[in-house]
Motif scaffolding. Structure first.
Motif, mmCIF file in Angstrom:
data_model
loop_
_atom_site.group_PDB
_atom_site.id
_atom_site.type_symbol
_atom_site.label_atom_id
_atom_site.label_comp_id
_atom_site.label_asym_id
_atom_site.label_seq_id
_atom_site.Cartn_x
_atom_site.Cartn_y
_atom_site.Cartn_z
ATOM 1 N N ARG A 161 10.715 20.106 -5.325
ATOM 2 C CA ARG A 161 10.791 18.767 -4.741
ATOM 3 C C ARG A 161 12.097 18.112 -5.174
ATOM 4 O O ARG A 161 12.322 17.889 -6.360
ATOM 5 C CB ARG A 161 9.607 17.890 -5.203
ATOM 6 N N LEU A 189 11.511 21.162 -0.587
ATOM 7 C CA LEU A 189 11.009 20.373 0.548
ATOM 8 C C LEU A 189 12.047 19.374 1.060
ATOM 9 O O LEU A 189 12.205 19.224 2.272
ATOM 10 C CB LEU A 189 9.752 19.593 0.151
ATOM 11 N N GLU A 190 12.726 18.698 0.143
ATOM 12 C CA GLU A 190 13.671 17.665 0.575
ATOM 13 C C GLU A 190 15.035 18.260 0.941
ATOM 14 O O GLU A 190 15.604 17.908 1.981
ATOM 15 C CB GLU A 190 13.839 16.604 -0.527
ATOM 16 N N ALA A 194 13.609 19.489 4.820
ATOM 17 C CA ALA A 194 13.733 18.217 5.556
ATOM 18 C C ALA A 194 14.836 18.288 6.617
ATOM 19 O O ALA A 194 14.623 17.848 7.756
ATOM 20 C CB ALA A 194 13.953 17.056 4.589
ATOM 21 N N ALA A 197 13.480 20.243 9.519
ATOM 22 C CA ALA A 197 12.491 19.454 10.257
ATOM 23 C C ALA A 197 13.197 18.451 11.166
ATOM 24 O O ALA A 197 12.879 18.333 12.362
ATOM 25 C CB ALA A 197 11.566 18.737 9.271
ATOM 26 N N ARG A 204 7.403 15.322 8.741
ATOM 27 C CA ARG A 204 6.496 15.851 7.716
ATOM 28 C C ARG A 204 5.266 14.962 7.591
ATOM 29 O O ARG A 204 5.390 13.733 7.614
ATOM 30 C CB ARG A 204 7.216 15.948 6.366
ATOM 31 N N GLU A 205 4.103 15.595 7.461
ATOM 32 C CA GLU A 205 2.867 14.816 7.330
ATOM 33 C C GLU A 205 2.191 15.132 6.000
ATOM 34 O O GLU A 205 2.565 14.587 4.977
ATOM 35 C CB GLU A 205 1.942 15.101 8.520
ATOM 36 N N ILE A 207 0.965 16.763 2.515
ATOM 37 C CA ILE A 207 1.333 17.645 1.398
ATOM 38 C C ILE A 207 0.081 17.763 0.538
ATOM 39 O O ILE A 207 -0.404 16.761 0.003
ATOM 40 C CB ILE A 207 2.488 17.074 0.560
ATOM 41 N N VAL A 217 1.931 22.316 3.331
ATOM 42 C CA VAL A 217 2.772 21.253 3.891
ATOM 43 C C VAL A 217 2.700 21.351 5.406
ATOM 44 O O VAL A 217 2.799 22.456 5.962
ATOM 45 C CB VAL A 217 4.241 21.401 3.438
ATOM 46 N N THR A 218 2.518 20.206 6.067
ATOM 47 C CA THR A 218 2.497 20.225 7.534
ATOM 48 C C THR A 218 3.613 19.352 8.103
ATOM 49 O O THR A 218 4.023 18.350 7.502
ATOM 50 C CB THR A 218 1.143 19.745 8.098
ATOM 51 N N PHE A 219 4.079 19.778 9.272
ATOM 52 C CA PHE A 219 5.126 19.080 10.016
ATOM 53 C C PHE A 219 4.639 18.951 11.464
ATOM 54 O O PHE A 219 4.214 19.951 12.054
ATOM 55 C CB PHE A 219 6.429 19.883 10.004
#
Ligand SMILES: C[S@@+](CC[C@H](N)C(=O)[O-])C[C@H]1O[C@@H](n2cnc3c(N)ncnc32)[C@H](O)[C@@H]1O
Length: 222
Positions: A161, A189-190, A194, A197, A204-205, A207, A217-219
């Motif tokens: 993260r 993730l970031e 990101a 995405a 992103r939704e 975590i 993790v969902t997108f």
């Protein structure tokens, strides 16, 4: 799926799998399949078409399709031995809602299933850290092509993260991955995902923290 440039067979799993006929049994899938299934049931659509990428032995697909009869689960893998295992698991399961195996390699510019953008979900468990970063890039690009608007890309695995590992065990795992292949590694993730995405119109939704310092993790495709 191409071999590594040195001609050595490409490694696809970091564990010793049991073999019975064409069927492969993954010790890690035996450990994490209930937890992953439960999150899939919670955060993914309960009806519709799901495309599983890098399905490995095929055990996750059987486990989830059994629990979610409203989903049509399309499993596959670019590795031939994994595809044979997926086919054997599908045959033995005898489930009408389990399809495959497809041979999608996410780095391909065309996955061959783009027509109509018909999928409600794309899922990939334990894939993008055991592959070059081009796999993450290709996964987001391809999911952007094949998902319906509002469809969900679901990832499971270890993630850092904002440049920081979430646990010492993940940091050690990252080093071990890179020692096997410098192109592999725990994705961030970031910093890593990101931008992918954003480029492919995902937001992103969820975590969800998982056992052993993994995340789901969902997108959602906009
Ligand atoms: C560690 S295994 C995980 C298998 C399974 N998802 C699980 O969690 O048990 C990673 C899988 O990703 C697949 N894979 C690697 N590179 C890929 C790519 N470019 N496109 C699609 N799948 C890929 C491998 O063949 C392998 O089966």
């Amino acid at each position: 799926m191409a071999d590594k440039p040195d001609g050595a067979p490409r490694k696809i799993a970091l564990e010793a799998r049991t073999v019975a006929g064409e069927k492969l049994y993954s010790p890690s899938a035996a450990r994490n399949r209930d937890a992953i299934r439960d999150v899939v049931l919670e955060v993914m659509p309960r009806e519709g078409q799901i495309l599983e990428i890098g399905g490995g032995t095929g055990e996750h697909g059987v486990h989830i399709a059994t629990a979610a009869p409203g989903l049509v689960w399309h499993s596959g893998d670019p590795d031939p031995a994994s595809r044979a295992s997926i086919a054997a698991w599908i045959k033995d399961a005898g489930l009408a809602n389990l399809k495959g195996p497809h041979a999608i390699d996410v780095t391909a510019e065309d996955w061959g299933v783009e027509a109509g953008a018909q999928f409600d979900g794309v899922v990939s468990f334990n894939m993008i850290h055991i592959a070059p970063f081009a796999a993450a890039t290709g996964l987001f690009a391809g999911a952007g092509r094949v998902l319906k608007r509002g469809g969900v890309l679901f990832l499971y695995g270890p993630f850092s993260r904002a440049g920081v590992h979430t646990a010492p065990s993940n940091e050690a795992f990252d080093a071990s991955l890179k020692s096997r292949d410098p192109r592999w590694g725990v994705r961030d993730l970031e910093h890593d995902l990101a931008p992918l995405a954003q480029k492919n119109a995902f937001v992103r939704e969820a975590i969800v923290e998982m056992p052993a310092n993994n995340l789901c993790v969902t997108f959602r495709k906009q």
